[in-house]
Design a protein around this motif. Structure first.
Motif, PDB file in Angstrom:
ATOM      1  N   ALA A   1       0.829  -1.197   0.000  1.00 39.38           N
ATOM      2  CA  ALA A   1       0.000   0.000   0.000  1.00 39.38           C
ATOM      3  C   ALA A   1       0.875   1.264   0.000  1.00 39.38           C
ATOM      4  N   LYS A   2       1.922   1.267   0.833  1.00 34.36           N
ATOM      5  CA  LYS A   2       2.794   2.450   0.906  1.00 34.36           C
ATOM      6  C   LYS A   2       3.510   2.681  -0.418  1.00 34.36           C
ATOM      7  N   LEU A   3       3.987   1.593  -1.031  1.00 32.04           N
ATOM      8  CA  LEU A   3       4.711   1.723  -2.303  1.00 32.04           C
ATOM      9  C   LEU A   3       3.809   2.300  -3.385  1.00 32.04           C
ATOM     10  N   LYS A   4       2.554   1.842  -3.410  1.00 33.15           N
ATOM     11  CA  LYS A   4       1.658   2.247  -4.493  1.00 33.15           C
ATOM     12  C   LYS A   4       1.013   3.607  -4.247  1.00 33.15           C
TER      13      LYS A   4
ATOM     14  N   ASP B   1       2.847   6.176  -3.017  1.00 29.54           N
ATOM     15  CA  ASP B   1       3.893   7.189  -3.136  1.00 29.54           C
ATOM     16  C   ASP B   1       4.305   7.329  -4.606  1.00 29.54           C
ATOM     17  N   GLY B   2       4.230   8.544  -5.127  1.00 31.50           N
ATOM     18  CA  GLY B   2       4.542   8.800  -6.531  1.00 31.50           C
ATOM     19  C   GLY B   2       5.943   8.328  -6.932  1.00 31.50           C
ATOM     20  N   ARG B   3       6.862   8.346  -5.967  1.00 33.14           N
ATOM     21  CA  ARG B   3       8.248   7.978  -6.299  1.00 33.14           C
ATOM     22  C   ARG B   3       8.415   6.478  -6.504  1.00 33.14           C
ATOM     23  N   THR B   4       7.540   5.697  -5.884  1.00 32.49           N
ATOM     24  CA  THR B   4       7.721   4.237  -5.937  1.00 32.49           C
ATOM     25  C   THR B   4       6.579   3.517  -6.658  1.00 32.49           C
ATOM     26  N   ARG B   5       5.567   4.305  -7.028  1.00 33.52           N
ATOM     27  CA  ARG B   5       4.359   3.703  -7.602  1.00 33.52           C
ATOM     28  C   ARG B   5       4.647   2.845  -8.832  1.00 33.52           C
ATOM     29  N   LYS B   6       5.682   3.282  -9.627  1.00 39.45           N
ATOM     30  CA  LYS B   6       5.926   2.594 -10.905  1.00 39.45           C
ATOM     31  C   LYS B   6       6.777   1.328 -10.777  1.00 39.45           C
ATOM     32  N   ILE B   7       7.289   1.054  -9.584  1.00 40.48           N
ATOM     33  CA  ILE B   7       8.096  -0.170  -9.436  1.00 40.48           C
ATOM     34  C   ILE B   7       7.161  -1.380  -9.457  1.00 40.48           C
ATOM     35  N   PRO B   8       7.396  -2.334 -10.362  1.00 41.99           N
ATOM     36  CA  PRO B   8       6.541  -3.524 -10.365  1.00 41.99           C
ATOM     37  C   PRO B   8       6.693  -4.309  -9.063  1.00 41.99           C
TER      38      PRO B   8
ATOM     39  N   GLU C   1      -7.295  -8.506  -2.238  1.00 46.57           N
ATOM     40  CA  GLU C   1      -6.794  -7.329  -1.529  1.00 46.57           C
ATOM     41  C   GLU C   1      -5.511  -6.808  -2.163  1.00 46.57           C
ATOM     42  N   CYS C   2      -4.604  -7.731  -2.515  1.00 40.83           N
ATOM     43  CA  CYS C   2      -3.333  -7.300  -3.107  1.00 40.83           C
ATOM     44  C   CYS C   2      -3.554  -6.603  -4.445  1.00 40.83           C
ATOM     45  N   PHE C   3      -4.420  -7.169  -5.276  1.00 46.24           N
ATOM     46  CA  PHE C   3      -4.669  -6.509  -6.563  1.00 46.24           C
ATOM     47  C   PHE C   3      -5.366  -5.169  -6.367  1.00 46.24           C
ATOM     48  N   ASP C   4      -6.267  -5.108  -5.397  1.00 49.96           N
ATOM     49  CA  ASP C   4      -6.926  -3.837  -5.112  1.00 49.96           C
ATOM     50  C   ASP C   4      -5.905  -2.776  -4.691  1.00 49.96           C
ATOM     51  N   LEU C   5      -4.868  -3.208  -3.972  1.00 50.56           N
ATOM     52  CA  LEU C   5      -3.858  -2.257  -3.506  1.00 50.56           C
ATOM     53  C   LEU C   5      -2.868  -1.885  -4.610  1.00 50.56           C
ATOM     54  N   GLY C   6      -2.941  -2.608  -5.734  1.00 52.95           N
ATOM     55  CA  GLY C   6      -2.087  -2.238  -6.872  1.00 52.95           C
ATOM     56  C   GLY C   6      -0.963  -3.206  -7.182  1.00 52.95           C
ATOM     57  N   ALA C   7      -1.015  -4.436  -6.634  1.00 49.39           N
ATOM     58  CA  ALA C   7       0.022  -5.423  -6.947  1.00 49.39           C
ATOM     59  C   ALA C   7       0.050  -5.672  -8.458  1.00 49.39           C
ATOM     60  N   ASN C   8       1.261  -5.902  -9.019  1.00 56.28           N
ATOM     61  CA  ASN C   8       1.357  -6.132 -10.456  1.00 56.28           C
ATOM     62  C   ASN C   8       1.289  -7.611 -10.793  1.00 56.28           C
ATOM     63  N   SER C   9       1.541  -8.436  -9.796  1.00 54.71           N
ATOM     64  CA  SER C   9       1.395  -9.867 -10.021  1.00 54.71           C
ATOM     65  C   SER C   9       1.223 -10.551  -8.672  1.00 54.71           C
TER      66      SER C   9
ATOM     67  N   LEU D   1      14.477  -8.272 -17.504  1.00 53.08           N
ATOM     68  CA  LEU D   1      15.085  -8.220 -18.830  1.00 53.08           C
ATOM     69  C   LEU D   1      14.456  -7.151 -19.710  1.00 53.08           C
ATOM     70  N   HIS D   2      13.182  -6.962 -19.571  1.00 55.95           N
ATOM     71  CA  HIS D   2      12.506  -6.042 -20.488  1.00 55.95           C
ATOM     72  C   HIS D   2      12.426  -4.626 -19.940  1.00 55.95           C
ATOM     73  N   ASN D   3      12.981  -4.426 -18.733  1.00 55.73           N
ATOM     74  CA  ASN D   3      12.995  -3.080 -18.173  1.00 55.73           C
ATOM     75  C   ASN D   3      11.614  -2.428 -18.121  1.00 55.73           C
ATOM     76  N   ILE D   4      10.676  -3.168 -17.611  1.00 54.37           N
ATOM     77  CA  ILE D   4       9.296  -2.692 -17.624  1.00 54.37           C
ATOM     78  C   ILE D   4       9.025  -1.836 -16.395  1.00 54.37           C
ATOM     79  N   THR D   5       8.392  -0.713 -16.606  1.00 55.46           N
ATOM     80  CA  THR D   5       7.832  -0.027 -15.435  1.00 55.46           C
ATOM     81  C   THR D   5       6.315  -0.026 -15.610  1.00 55.46           C
ATOM     82  N   VAL D   6       5.628   0.213 -14.530  1.00 58.10           N
ATOM     83  CA  VAL D   6       4.169   0.118 -14.601  1.00 58.10           C
ATOM     84  C   VAL D   6       3.537   1.465 -14.296  1.00 58.10           C
ATOM     85  N   ASP D   7       2.317   1.648 -14.788  1.00 55.90           N
ATOM     86  CA  ASP D   7       1.606   2.898 -14.481  1.00 55.90           C
ATOM     87  C   ASP D   7       0.483   2.641 -13.511  1.00 55.90           C
TER      88      ASP D   7
END
Lengths: 369, 138
Positions: free
Chosen positions: B73-76, B78-85, B100-108, B132-138
């Motif tokens: 929840a804290k990671l998602k 905060d604007g600075r950490t939101r994009k980290i998968p 609950e995890c997906f609701d909080l913004g988990a990527n997987s 490998l693919h250097n993906i960031t998330v929105d």
């Protein structure tokens, strides 16, 4: 006049309470059973308002019923508590009818004190039974859940040792390591199966009309896809009627029964499996029949038990949870599971399901009682 | 390019070791930082955030002190950490936890398999996918 005498006799011998009262809450006439049950004389009963005998908590609801009666509305199965002369309260169930013109009430009551006590006792017993079942379920769930991590560690590290350090071990050590690896793998499967078994009881049901013939064909296809069976089994699927059930759960039932049918027939020269049905009133009995090794009816009571096996694991594989799952699913859906067999003469597994939503509800209702 | 590749937040020492071995075998990274609970994770990330943005976070759910979903929840938020998968990596298969995890913004959300071969497979593929693919998330 003769009947009046007859009626008076009934009034006198009745072991229900019979009375005439007025809407000002006075008994005008009470039968002898009043005195017998409550301990007051007839005079004591008629001298005071009847609300004086009623449990203080029940006076309000009683007056509401009297109010209804004064408006000409009948009262049926109304329960309140009366204080006996010795101070004990009795629960009375009243049925009353008014004579509005005369402002009179004719009422009959029976003593339901014991009945209510017994009912409450049964409810309490049921509740405590349910609580201990829930406790047991959550216990087995959390135990098996907590066992996953240590088993994964044993399985993982035995694998890593044999991959990275296998060359520095002698062959006996390698063999022993392989046993640790294989047995921990088996334990992992047991744990996962136990977890999915206990989750079955919690899953929310999605009840709809399910086309059973289509479902049976899908289940057969899935089992054939996962198992290479030569020569190809001969499978007959009858024109199965639809059932009111949860599609994905019944899919599991069919996959289980069909793979069992194949598994326990694998040493026959040709596998014959028949999926059919017989119709009952509100339930349909489906069956899966094979020509395999069958089982000994002597051990029937172990057939659907969890982790029970009637054949050796070396010969037939599996850990003995499939039929326990089948039974749990079908029971949740309001049906039953049973089987008949003779050794070496094949086996037939039956399961029943409601034929419509209506039958499903009816059946489930009586089932819960 | 950040020095840090993968942040692994895991309180179970055996699971941590197995995860690191699998990631190393897959050559996804030799820059893995292991933190032992949610509190350590929050201090580590938010303590000096500029240098510490990993490509992916593997986050256990049930941990002492601060749970995985609180960290998530804290990671998602905060604007600075939101994009980290963030990959939730847990033993829990409870539908409630997953939702609950997906609701909080988990990527997987990955359930740790008991079987090590399966475990190693999912760790490798997840690690490769997110690094490998250097993906960031929105």
């Amino acid at each position: 006049m003769e009947y009046l005498n007859h009626y008076r006799k009934f009034f006198e011998i009745s072991n229900n309470l019979l009375c005439v009262a007025n809407t000002d809450s006075y008994f005008l006439k009470v039968n002898p059973y009043f005195s017998e049950l409550l301990g007051y004389s007839q005079q004591e009963l008629t001298n005071r308002r009847f609300t004086d005998f009623i449990h203080p908590e029940d006076v309000g609801i009683t007056l509401i019923e009297v109010e209804k009666l004064s408006k000409g509305i009948k009262v049926i199965n109304f329960i309140n508590r009366y204080r006996c002369k010795d101070g004990i309260y009795k629960s009375l169930e009243w049925t009353a009818t008014p004579d509005v013109d005369q402002s009179e009430i004719f009422a009959v009551a029976r003593d339901v004190t014991e009945e209510l006590l017994q009912k409450r006792e049964i409810e309490e017993l049921n509740q405590s039974l349910k609580n201990s079942l829930d406790e047991m379920e959550s216990f087995s769930y959390s135990v098996s859940h907590d066992l996953r991590a240590p088993v994964r560690a044993i399985h993982g590290f035995s694998r890593i040792i044999s991959e990275k350090h296998g060359s520095s071990l002698n062959s006996e050590a390698q063999d022993l390591l392989k046993i640790i690896y294989e047995e921990s793998s088996r334990m992992g499967k047991l744990i996962d199966d136990l977890l999915s078994f206990s989750r079955l009881g919690k899953k929310a049901l999605q009840l709809t009309m399910v086309p059973m013939k289509e479902l049976a064909q899908e289940a057969v296809n899935e089992v054939l896809r996962l198992n290479q069976i030569e020569p190809r089994p001969n499978i007959k699927i009858a024109n199965l009627p639809d059932a009111y059930c949860d599609r994905s759960l019944v899919q599991q039932v069919l996959v289980n029964l069909i793979s069992n049918a194949f598994k326990f027939s694998h040493d026959k020269p040709h596998i014959e499996v028949e999926i059919g049905y017989t119709e009952n009133d509100s339930l349909i009995d489906y069956f899966v029949r094979d020509n395999g090794v069958g089982f000994d009816m002597l051990y029937y009571d172990k057939l659907f038990g969890i982790f029970q096996r009637l054949h050796s694991q070396e010969k037939f594989g599996g850990i003995g949870i499939g039929l326990a799952n089948v039974q749990k699913i079908i029971n949740r859906l309001g049906g039953e599971v049973w089987a008949v067999s003779q050794i070496n003469e094949g086996a037939t597994f039956y399961f029943s399901l409601p034929s419509s939503a209506n039958n499903g509800r009816l059946y489930n209702k009586s089932y819960k009682k | 390019m950040n020095a840090l590749e993968i942040l692994l937040v895991e309180d179970n020492a055996a699971d941590a070791k197995l995860t690191i071995i699998a990631l190393q075998e897959a050559n996804v990274s030799n820059k893995i930082v292991l933190l032992r609970d949610g509190n350590e994770a929050l201090e580590y990330i938010f303590g000096s955030i500029e240098d510490r943005v990993p490509k992916v976070i593997f986050l256990d759910l049930k941990m002492p002190k601060v749970n995985g979903n609180e960290v998530l929840a804290k990671l998602k938020q905060d604007g600075r950490t939101r994009k980290i998968p963030v990959v939730m990596f847990t033993s829990s298969q409870e539908p409630r936890d997953i939702k609950e995890c997906f609701d909080l913004g988990a990527n997987s959300y990955l359930v740790k398999p008991v079987d090590y071969d399966d475990f190693s497979k999912v760790v490798k593929s997840m690690g490769q996918y997110w690094t490998l693919h250097n993906i960031t998330v929105d």
